[in-house]
Scaffold this active site. Structure first.
Site, mmCIF file in Angstrom:
data_model
loop_
_atom_site.group_PDB
_atom_site.id
_atom_site.type_symbol
_atom_site.label_atom_id
_atom_site.label_comp_id
_atom_site.label_asym_id
_atom_site.label_seq_id
_atom_site.Cartn_x
_atom_site.Cartn_y
_atom_site.Cartn_z
ATOM 1 C CE LYS A 1 -1.845 5.190 0.919
ATOM 2 N NZ LYS A 1 -2.011 4.839 2.331
ATOM 3 C CG ASP B 1 -1.671 1.214 1.463
ATOM 4 O OD1 ASP B 1 -2.627 1.431 0.699
ATOM 5 O OD2 ASP B 1 -1.309 1.995 2.370
#
Ligand SMILES: Nc1ncnc2c1ncn2[C@@H]1O[C@H](COP(=O)(O)OP(=O)(O)O)[C@@H](O)[C@H]1O
Ligand SMILES: N[C@@H](CC(=O)OP(=O)(O)O)C(=O)O
Length: 801
Positions: free
Chosen positions: A668, A664
């Site tokens: 980003k 995750d």
């Protein structure tokens, strides 16, 4: 009775016995209130039949006789059906058809004065309907008399499109009508020359006759009874969704009809321009409706918005040096009158080609000399045929060109590119040239733009889970004067629900399960075909399949907004394709919530870049779940316990390994790196995973069960950090084109060490912020902040339009 009212019944309002009965009823009601004067057109279709007759050679007598017979029969049987067939009425009507037959077979007239002969033939339509209607009214206790205007409306001898001699006409009409004690049923459309040859005033000219009579009698009010609700935003035969306009000024209607709004004849306003006459356009099918009110004063209430479609036209370009000669050809007085938009020329400079647009029929008469001219100059004249002008009128154009830009963007998104854009000096009008089918589509789209609240944005929402569901709630609650939202469709992986008028949170709960099966291609198709002028697809699904469809949405001119991190972190070529598509179609792809949920991280970075700053380093914590986990470890909670609570509270993904793997955070940082223009793939990132090697391959349940085996490891790590007044944080850093992600031991009292809850903090070091970084900090996870961030993206797109 002090008022005089003129009632004009168009051909469509007299098309059969039931319509004539309805017209009688209207006259009955009106004549109680005011002195009533009637103007009639030929019964619907009759002028066409008479024109067809005039085109039949007398050698084909059978064909001609058939029309002659049908016309006589049609009128006389209506007279009988409607109870007006006294001997006298019958004879008068028959006399007209005898006259028609005699004129038609008059060979001398046909050959020597063909145009006069044809106008004489056409005049029978109006004269017959005036006799018929007057007879019916008289039979219904409304004493009436037919009045044939060839005796009173005086014109020049431009047969087919005659020009009125105003003073004389006014005087003669006034004299004939002023003291009539019966209801006058007057023929529209016809007049006569000073030599008493019958003329016609141009197709649909009865409206004009009605206005001449209104002027002659100083009438107070005029009603034009036709087959539509009034003056609409477009011809409903082309744009079924056209809307009625409540008010218009004389100037408005004159401009619309001059550019092809057939509902009223272009010259109608001329005789009454300075009077206080009110005009109502009304629907004979729906006499209870009030239609459109037209009067002299200008209405600036935004009502003036309409579209007309005119054509067919020819388009060609020639070297500018030839333009003057062609203009001279077009100046010849003997050319057919092709109306105010018969032709137009655009010349920008000596070095640019001159562009000509002219009506097909005008080109046909000029084709030979034009081709000759071209040959002489040794150029090939290549013409595009059968193009149509979509003319858009709106008061908004008085204030700015924004409407033109918005309409062009809208058409562009729907794949429609005009061949030519023409902006009139008069600032309420512009026109676009298209092939026929595209013109129709453009007219429908522009109509939707004009009638719908142009600040409205239509939304399709895919995925109605935590974030999508909250978003729907926020949209329901959203109130603004400048913007409004209309959710036209929602779907989850199984069901899809549509409603043009808008869907709400309650529909999600009550209706979605009853919707159709979700079919992505169908959704794209429907959004592409729909006449929504400004559509946003919101993907709150987190599905890879959906993220792969964004290029199709963008290609269809639909904006895309998503909190999903997938599309921006697929292969670089896909990332580039998204940007190319969006820019080619003039649409936006927005994803502010991909990093830091509702925090304005991506937009801030872009603002800095746009203003010329150079980003040197991006670093910090961009995972709310990780902040939560390490905060819990600080408090002495075991690793396995912290993970399971994070899962329960909905911070961590259903399979916590998706967070613990660092994927995750990696997505980003990759998104941020690409935002800076770096070409990187997921494999290029150095990412420390928190998933213990032996647990990688287990199923979710066994993984959670065995996670406690590693509690000791994390406790030791945390204790070690604590012994140095430090704590652990899962951080990322982008510097010198490289991304490193992993666990760092940081001073407890440092800004990152102080993060609590689901806190995120990104530090931006740039040329301008080299010593002290710009810091963006706040809650970086949660459905509320994420949904609000998505709504912000939607608002930004709306405001850009
Ligand atoms: N802006 C518009 N508003 C309403 N009708 C329009 C408009 N533009 C074109 N029309 C067409 O004008 C027609 C009415 O004119 P017309 O056929 O001459 O009727 P009538 O026989 O009653 O005079 C409508 O049926 C419609 O198709
Ligand atoms: N009958 C003529 C004149 C007219 O004004 O007709 P209408 O009102 O039906 O458009 C025509 O068809 O052109």
């Amino acid at each position: 009775m002090s008022q005089t009212h003129i009632l004009k019944f168009g051909g469509t309002s007299l098309q059969d016995a039931s319509f004539i009965n309805r017209a009688v009823q209207v006259v009955k009601e009106k004549s109680k209130e005011a002195r009533t004067v009637i103007v009639v057109s030929a019964i619907s279709g009759v002028t066409e039949r008479l024109l067809a007759l005039s085109n039949i050679s007398p050698s084909k007598a059978d064909k001609a006789n058939k029309i002659l017979k049908e016309l006589r029969k049609g009128h006389t049987s209506l007279l009988t059906r409607l109870g007006g067939s006294t001997k006298e009425n019958f004879e008068q009507l028959n006399a007209l058809f005898d006259e028609l037959r005699a004129v038609y077979f008059n060979e001398d007239l046909r050959t020597e004065k063909h145009k006069a002969w044809r106008d004489h033939i056409l005049s029978i339509g109006e004269r017959a309907s005036a006799h018929l209607f007057a007879s019916v009214l008289s039979a219904r206790q409304l004493p009436s008399v037919p009045v044939e205007t060839q005796h009173y409306v005086k014109t020049d001898n431009t047969f087919g499109e005659a020009n009125i001699i105003p003073g004389l006409t006014r005087e003669l009409l006034n004299e004939a009508l002023q003291s009539l004690d019966k209801i006058a049923v007057i023929t529209g459309f016809i007049g006569s020359t000073q030599q008493h040859e019958i003329t016609t005033l141009g197709r649909s000219g009865s409206d004009y006759t009605a206005a001449l009579i209104a002027d002659a009698l100083n009438a107070d009010h005029m009603e034009i009874w036709t087959d539509v609700d009034g003056v609409l935003t477009a011809d409903p035969k082309i744009v079924p969704e056209a809307r009625n306009l409540e008010y218009l000024s004389f100037e408005d209607i004159a401009e619309l009809s001059a550019h092809g709004a057939k509902v009223i004849h272009p010259k109608t306003i001329n005789p009454v321009r300075k009077s206080d006459l009110t005009i109502r356009v009304r629907n004979s099918y729906k006499p209870e409706q009030s239609g459109t009110l037209i009067r002299r004063e200008h209405q600036t209430n935004g009502e003036f918005r309409s579209i007309t479609v005119t054509g067919p036209f020819i388009y060609f370009e020639v070297p500018d040096s030839l333009a003057s000669e062609i203009s001279r050809l077009l100046d010849q007085p003997e050319l057919p009158d092709s109306g105010s938009d018969g032709f137009s020329i655009s010349r920008t400079s000596r070095f640019e080609p001159a562009q000509f647009v002219m009506k097909n029929e005008l080109y046909d008469t000029l084709e030979k000399p034009l081709q000759e001219l071209a040959r002489r100059e040794d150029i090939e004249l290549s013409v595009s045929r059968d193009l149509f002008r979509v003319n858009t009128f709106t008061n908004k154009l008085k204030e700015s060109d924004r409407a033109v830009t918005q309409i062009l963007q809208l058409l562009h998104r729907k794949g429609l590119r005009p061949r030519r854009i023409h902006r009139e000096n008069n600032r309420r009008y512009f026109s676009l040239l298209f092939p026929e089918e595209q013109a129709r589509r453009a007219a429908n789209l522009i109509n939707e733009y004009l009638i719908s609240d142009s600040n409205r944005t239509d939304i399709f929402l895919a995925g109605v889970g935590a974030v999508g569901g909250k978003l729907l709630e926020l949209i329901d609650e959203f109130e603004s004067k400048e913007v409004s939202f209309n959710v036209v469709g929602i779907c989850n992986s199984t069901h899809t629900l549509w409603n043009n008028r808008g869907l709400h949170k309650r529909d999600l709960e009550e209706q979605l399960a009853k919707g159709n099966e979700t079919d992505w291609q169908e959704i794209i198709q429907k959004l592409t075909d729909g006449d929504w002028h400004h559509t946003i697809f919101v993907d709150a699904t987190g599905s890879e399949e959906v993220a792969r469809l964004y290029p199709d949405f963008l290609e269809a001119g639909i904006h895309v907004v998503t909190p999903s991190k997938l599309a921006n972190t697929f292969e670089q070529s896909y990332y580039d394709r998204l940007r190319e598509k969006a820019s080619a179609k003039g649409v936006s792809f927005r994803y502010e919530t991909n990093v830091g949920a509702g925090l304005p991280i991506i937009s801030t970075i872009n603002d800095l870049l746009e203003s010329g700053d150079k980003i040197l380093e991006l670093s910090g914590v961009v995972s709310g779940t990780m902040t939560y986990l390490f905060n819990e470890l600080e408090k002495g909670v075991s690793f396995s316990e912290a993970v399971s609570v994070a899962k329960q509270k909905g911070y961590a993904e259903p399979d916590p390994r998706d967070d613990l793997s660092g994927e995750d955070v990696a997505r980003k940082f990759l998104t941020l790196a690409r935002e800076l223009g770096l070409q990187l793939e997921m494999e290029d990132l150095q990412v420390e995973s928190l998933i213990p090697e032996p647990l990688k391959e287990l199923d979710r349940e066994s993984f959670l069960e065995r996670l406690s085996e590693f509690d000791e490891y994390w406790k030791e790590h945390m204790d070690e950090a604590a012994s140095k007044d430090e704590t652990l944080r899962y951080t990322g850093k982008l510097k010198d084109g490289k991304i490193t992600i992993g666990v760092e031991s940081l001073p407890l009292n440092s800004p990152l060490g102080q993060l609590k809850g689901t806190g995120n903090m990104l530090r931006i070091f740039s040329s301008r912020y080299a010593e002290t970084p710009m810091i963006i900090q706040g809650a970086g996870a949660g459905r509320e902040v994420t949904a609000a961030g998505v709504l912000n993206d939607i608002l930004k797109i709306t405001k850009e339009q």
